[in-house]
Write an enzyme that holds these catalytic residues in place. Sequence first.
Site, PDB file in Angstrom:
ATOM      1  N   ARG A  17      39.223  41.192  40.587  1.00 40.59           N
ATOM      2  CA  ARG A  17      40.353  41.158  41.355  1.00 40.59           C
ATOM      3  C   ARG A  17      41.070  43.057  41.285  1.00 40.59           C
ATOM      4  O   ARG A  17      41.645  43.493  42.622  1.00 40.59           O
ATOM      5  CB  ARG A  17      41.332  40.370  41.688  1.00 40.59           C
ATOM      6  CG  ARG A  17      40.326  39.155  42.536  1.00 40.59           C
ATOM      7  CD  ARG A  17      41.732  37.738  42.973  1.00 40.59           C
ATOM      8  NE  ARG A  17      41.628  37.939  41.186  1.00 40.59           N
ATOM      9  CZ  ARG A  17      42.403  36.551  41.122  1.00 40.59           C
ATOM     10  NH1 ARG A  17      43.014  35.977  41.825  1.00 40.59           N
ATOM     11  NH2 ARG A  17      42.880  36.057  39.668  1.00 40.59           N
ATOM     12  N   ASN A  35      39.643  35.017  44.416  1.00 41.80           N
ATOM     13  CA  ASN A  35      39.283  34.037  44.227  1.00 41.80           C
ATOM     14  C   ASN A  35      38.275  32.815  44.900  1.00 41.80           C
ATOM     15  O   ASN A  35      39.503  32.740  45.948  1.00 41.80           O
ATOM     16  CB  ASN A  35      39.399  33.736  42.768  1.00 41.80           C
ATOM     17  CG  ASN A  35      39.731  34.894  41.994  1.00 41.80           C
ATOM     18  OD1 ASN A  35      38.478  35.484  42.051  1.00 41.80           O
ATOM     19  ND2 ASN A  35      39.817  34.148  40.095  1.00 41.80           N
TER      20      ASN A  35
END
Length: 89
Positions: A17, A35
Site C-alpha cells: 500500500r 487491503n
Amino acid sequence: MKQHIIVHGTVQGVGFRHFVQTEAEKHGVNGWVRNKSDGTVEVKAESDEQTMGGFLDSVAGGNNFSKVDHLDIEATDSVEHNGYFSVKY
C-alpha cells in the site's frame, strides 16, 4: 480517467500500500488504496490517460517484496479524494 483496480498476488504484509501511494504521488495520481479481507489490494485512482498508464505499469511491477499476479481494472464513475492519494485502513 477514473479506474477501480484490484491487485492479486502477494500484496499484503509487504509494504505494498505504501508503495502504491508513493507511485501515485510520483505520477501525480489522486485516489486511495486499501487491503481487502480476501488478500487482494483495492485501488481507486484518477488522472489523465497517459499518467494512468505509467501508474498502472508501476503497480503491476510491484515492489521488491510483493509478487503481483494480475490486475483487474475497470472504469468507475467516481474516485473519492481531496486532491491527493491516501492509504485507507
